[in-house]
Every structure is written in structure tokens, then in C-alpha cells.
Design a protein around this motif. Structure first.
Motif: not given
Length: 110
Positions: A64-76
Motif C-alpha cells: 500500500k503506497e506510503l503517500k496514501e497509507h502512511p499508517e501502514c508505513a512500518l507494518e510487516d
């Protein structure tokens, strides 16, 4: 997330640590190359050349792209190890554009 925030994130200690963790989790193997080989084996398709290899993963891709989903940035579950070629394909980049042209040793004079 804007470009400045993205750059700041990719320079952070948290990202560098997580990136290494994901590469180690995937044994530094490109997961798209691994899937291509597994699918070819299941479907009994013979691959040729570089397609027969699992290339070394050097990049960690956000599913999931970082710009659209920053909340998932560090999820394995949102991170996957890829080689440069597969990463470029995932982003729709032309891989041939990045190949450096070899310089001629000397100019032809005829």
C-alpha cells in the motif's frame, strides 16, 4: 503525505531498521522472482535466461503506497523485498531507461 515528509521518513532510523529487518525476513531474495518461479513450476512453464533465477533483493516495497497509507508505513504485512527490476516493474518504470550505455573505447573513424 507530501514529498518532503516521504523523504524525511526514508531517512529515519526507524525505516532503516525496518528495511533491514524485512530484507532479512525474506532472506534477501526478491519475492516477485520467487513467485514467478513457483507459478512457472505449478503451471509447468519453462522459463528462460534471467527469469529462471531468484535475484537478490535490495529494495523494500510498500504494497500500500506510503503517500496514501502512511499508517501502514512500518507494518510487516505491507512490506516486501524486491530486486531493482521487479521494483521498477511494480511502479511502471521502464527498466531499460536505467541501464547505463557503455562508452566506446575509441571512436570509429570510417
Amino acid at each position: 503525505m507530501d514529498d518532503k515528509e516521504v523523504k524525511h521518513f526514508y531517512n529515519s532510523k526507524e525505516w532503516k531498521h525496518k528495511r533491514l529487518e524485512i530484507l532479512q525476513r525474506d532472506l534477501f531474495e526478491c519475492q516477485d522472482c520467487r513467485k514467478r518461479l513457483r507459478d512457472a513450476q505449478i503451471n509447468r512453464i519453462r522459463l528462460r535466461g534471467d527469469d529462471k533465477e531468484i535475484r537478490r533483493a535490495v529494495e523494500v516495497h510498500h504494497i500500500k503506497e506510503l503517500k496514501e497509507h502512511p499508517e501502514c508505513a512500518l507494518e510487516d504485512d505491507n512490506l516486501i523485498s524486491l530486486c531493482t527490476q521487479c521494483h521498477n516493474l511494480r511502479h511502471g518504470r521502464n527498466p531499460k531507461r536505467f541501464v547505463r550505455k557503455k562508452k566506446l573505447v575509441s571512436e570509429e573513424k570510417w
